[in-house]
Design a protein around this motif. Structure first.
Motif, PDB file in Angstrom:
ATOM      1  N   PHE A  82      30.721  38.958  38.848  1.00 21.18           N
ATOM      2  CA  PHE A  82      31.543  37.845  38.182  1.00 21.18           C
ATOM      3  C   PHE A  82      32.981  38.336  38.242  1.00 21.18           C
ATOM      4  N   LEU A  83      33.423  39.521  37.590  1.00 23.21           N
ATOM      5  CA  LEU A  83      34.775  39.959  37.545  1.00 23.21           C
ATOM      6  C   LEU A  83      35.488  39.939  38.859  1.00 23.21           C
ATOM      7  N   SER A  84      34.994  39.826  39.945  1.00 23.53           N
ATOM      8  CA  SER A  84      35.693  39.682  41.173  1.00 23.53           C
ATOM      9  C   SER A  84      35.903  38.340  41.548  1.00 23.53           C
ATOM     10  N   ALA A  85      34.815  37.573  40.983  1.00 18.49           N
ATOM     11  CA  ALA A  85      34.935  36.140  41.314  1.00 18.49           C
ATOM     12  C   ALA A  85      35.913  35.123  40.286  1.00 18.49           C
ATOM     13  N   TYR A  86      36.000  35.579  38.957  1.00 17.92           N
ATOM     14  CA  TYR A  86      36.416  34.610  38.089  1.00 17.92           C
ATOM     15  C   TYR A  86      37.760  34.095  38.462  1.00 17.92           C
ATOM     16  N   ARG A  87      38.646  34.737  39.051  1.00 15.90           N
ATOM     17  CA  ARG A  87      39.932  34.338  39.686  1.00 15.90           C
ATOM     18  C   ARG A  87      39.843  33.330  40.677  1.00 15.90           C
ATOM     19  N   GLY A  88      38.755  32.896  41.131  1.00 14.63           N
ATOM     20  CA  GLY A  88      38.809  32.150  42.221  1.00 14.63           C
ATOM     21  C   GLY A  88      37.737  32.635  43.481  1.00 14.63           C
ATOM     22  N   MET A  89      36.994  31.613  43.988  1.00 19.01           N
ATOM     23  CA  MET A  89      35.984  31.823  44.952  1.00 19.01           C
ATOM     24  C   MET A  89      36.296  32.211  46.337  1.00 19.01           C
ATOM     25  N   ARG A  90      37.542  31.846  46.803  1.00 23.36           N
ATOM     26  CA  ARG A  90      37.840  31.872  47.912  1.00 23.36           C
ATOM     27  C   ARG A  90      38.166  33.347  48.299  1.00 23.36           C
ATOM     28  N   GLY A 126      31.630  48.227  45.959  1.00 20.12           N
ATOM     29  CA  GLY A 126      32.829  47.432  46.710  1.00 20.12           C
ATOM     30  C   GLY A 126      33.457  46.539  45.436  1.00 20.12           C
ATOM     31  N   TYR A 127      32.795  45.539  44.750  1.00 16.39           N
ATOM     32  CA  TYR A 127      33.230  45.035  43.786  1.00 16.39           C
ATOM     33  C   TYR A 127      34.082  45.887  42.590  1.00 16.39           C
ATOM     34  N   LEU A 128      33.587  47.099  42.644  1.00 21.61           N
ATOM     35  CA  LEU A 128      34.082  47.884  41.593  1.00 21.61           C
ATOM     36  C   LEU A 128      35.548  48.288  42.068  1.00 21.61           C
ATOM     37  N   GLY A 129      35.533  48.664  43.174  1.00 19.68           N
ATOM     38  CA  GLY A 129      37.121  49.278  43.911  1.00 19.68           C
ATOM     39  C   GLY A 129      37.840  47.894  43.833  1.00 19.68           C
ATOM     40  N   TYR A 130      37.534  46.645  44.073  1.00 25.36           N
ATOM     41  CA  TYR A 130      38.090  45.553  44.046  1.00 25.36           C
ATOM     42  C   TYR A 130      38.844  44.982  42.753  1.00 25.36           C
ATOM     43  N   VAL A 131      38.076  45.064  41.779  1.00 22.23           N
ATOM     44  CA  VAL A 131      38.291  44.733  40.405  1.00 22.23           C
ATOM     45  C   VAL A 131      39.280  45.645  40.004  1.00 22.23           C
ATOM     46  N   VAL A 132      39.136  47.217  40.184  1.00 21.34           N
ATOM     47  CA  VAL A 132      40.016  48.103  39.716  1.00 21.34           C
ATOM     48  C   VAL A 132      41.511  48.150  40.283  1.00 21.34           C
ATOM     49  N   LEU A 133      41.570  47.734  41.500  1.00 22.85           N
ATOM     50  CA  LEU A 133      42.806  47.678  42.374  1.00 22.85           C
ATOM     51  C   LEU A 133      43.472  46.586  42.325  1.00 22.85           C
ATOM     52  N   ARG A 134      42.780  45.437  42.235  1.00 21.07           N
ATOM     53  CA  ARG A 134      43.393  43.995  42.197  1.00 21.07           C
ATOM     54  C   ARG A 134      44.558  43.706  41.444  1.00 21.07           C
ATOM     55  N   LEU A 142      46.308  40.464  32.811  1.00 22.67           N
ATOM     56  CA  LEU A 142      44.856  40.183  32.514  1.00 22.67           C
ATOM     57  C   LEU A 142      43.793  41.227  33.515  1.00 22.67           C
ATOM     58  N   ASP A 143      44.311  41.027  34.647  1.00 22.60           N
ATOM     59  CA  ASP A 143      43.338  41.593  35.693  1.00 22.60           C
ATOM     60  C   ASP A 143      43.581  43.303  35.669  1.00 22.60           C
ATOM     61  N   ALA A 144      44.762  43.594  35.433  1.00 24.86           N
ATOM     62  CA  ALA A 144      45.092  45.040  35.096  1.00 24.86           C
ATOM     63  C   ALA A 144      44.372  45.728  33.943  1.00 24.86           C
ATOM     64  N   VAL A 145      44.138  44.881  33.058  1.00 26.16           N
ATOM     65  CA  VAL A 145      43.505  45.421  31.708  1.00 26.16           C
ATOM     66  C   VAL A 145      41.878  45.409  32.101  1.00 26.16           C
ATOM     67  N   VAL A 146      41.594  44.216  32.750  1.00 26.92           N
ATOM     68  CA  VAL A 146      39.994  44.200  33.098  1.00 26.92           C
ATOM     69  C   VAL A 146      39.754  45.504  33.935  1.00 26.92           C
ATOM     70  N   GLY A 147      40.732  45.775  34.892  1.00 24.70           N
ATOM     71  CA  GLY A 147      40.578  46.741  36.003  1.00 24.70           C
ATOM     72  C   GLY A 147      40.453  48.107  35.133  1.00 24.70           C
ATOM     73  N   ALA A 184      41.339  44.031  48.214  1.00 25.20           N
ATOM     74  CA  ALA A 184      42.231  44.329  47.175  1.00 25.20           C
ATOM     75  C   ALA A 184      43.517  44.098  47.790  1.00 25.20           C
ATOM     76  N   PHE A 185      43.682  45.087  48.761  1.00 29.52           N
ATOM     77  CA  PHE A 185      44.997  45.131  49.506  1.00 29.52           C
ATOM     78  C   PHE A 185      45.265  43.827  50.288  1.00 29.52           C
ATOM     79  N   LEU A 186      44.290  43.433  51.194  1.00 31.20           N
ATOM     80  CA  LEU A 186      44.468  42.553  52.239  1.00 31.20           C
ATOM     81  C   LEU A 186      44.588  41.277  51.376  1.00 31.20           C
ATOM     82  N   LEU A 187      44.127  40.822  50.174  1.00 30.55           N
ATOM     83  CA  LEU A 187      43.916  39.521  49.569  1.00 30.55           C
ATOM     84  C   LEU A 187      44.852  39.664  48.326  1.00 30.55           C
ATOM     85  N   ARG A 188      45.732  40.474  48.397  1.00 30.10           N
ATOM     86  CA  ARG A 188      46.708  40.576  47.221  1.00 30.10           C
ATOM     87  C   ARG A 188      47.613  39.472  47.042  1.00 30.10           C
TER      88      ARG A 188
END
Length: 223
Positions: A82-90, A126-134, A142-147, A184-188
């Motif tokens: 959910f935390l990986s997706a709440y900023r957009g599904m793409r 994978g979602y853990l790494g994505y959320v933390v670094l995104r 907001l995303d930094a605090v969530v991470g 997180a890097f590729l989709l920044r």
């Protein structure tokens, strides 16, 4: 500002229903798997070094070997998904693809021969790494605090990327984590100056890059 909150609410709602749907699928598969003495896990789990088994990197995350196995994965998968997706599904869909491929390839290349790997834990890492670094890469408060919160809450599971627990696919965990960080890097988000340059290039009819074109196609599909 109101429009941004409305978009965030809409994306969050979509993310919630997406992850509820994912949970419904993996639990339904688990019931069928259990009734069949876990034959689905053996058939569609990922085996190393067998070219014909490469597509199983996309089916193995939906399969588990026991009720305790699926129970351990379900809650973190739901929360981190959910935390990986709440900023957009793409970006979520593309990140999920990168994570599945990264974790699957590492297992396929390095796991012991004839070992069957299944379970959603690689996606969890994978979602853990994505959320933390995104949030750091996007410079989004907001995303930094969530991470940061996610890093603190789930820091203890990082031991799972080391070969310390027999019968646990640490390679799948490590591969998933690498995939999440890479996604997180590729989709920044791109800096405003680069977005302006791309906008000017589009006006000059310069072809889109493959990644930009894919995001555009997903946007046209409403994702």
């Amino acid at each position: 500002m109101a429009a941004k909150f409305a978009q965030l609410f809409a994306d969050s709602r979509r993310a919630l229903f997406t992850m509820l749907g994912v949970q419904a699928v993996i639990w339904s598969v688990q019931v069928a798997n259990w009734l069949g003495d876990y034959g689905l896990s053996r058939e569609f789990g990922l085996r190393s070094e067998q070219v014909g088994d490469l597509p199983e990197m996309f089916t193995s995350p939906f399969l588990h070997f026991s009720w305790s196995h699926i129970e351990a994965n379900s809650w973190p998968l739901f929360v981190l998904g959910f935390l990986s997706a709440y900023r957009g599904m793409r970006k979520f869909l593309l990140a999920s693809l990168v994570i599945a491929v990264s974790g699957g390839l590492l297992v396929w290349l390095l796991e012991s021969p004839n070992t069957v790997t299944a379970g959603a834990s690689g996606m969890v890492y994978g979602y853990l790494g994505y959320v933390v670094l995104r949030g750091v890469l996007d410079r989004n408060v907001l995303d930094a605090v969530v991470g940061i919160v996610v890093a603190v809450v789930y820091s203890t599971i990082l031991i799972g990327v080391l070969p310390v627990t027999p019968g646990v696919s640490w390679l799948g965990h490590l591969g998933g984590l690498i995939g999440g960080l890479a996604a997180a890097f590729l989709l920044r988000d791109q800096p405003a100056s680069k977005r302006a340059t791309q906008s000017a290039a589009k006006q000059a009819n310069t072809p889109d890059s493959p990644g930009t074109a894919l995001l555009k196609q997903l946007d046209e599909l409403g994702l």
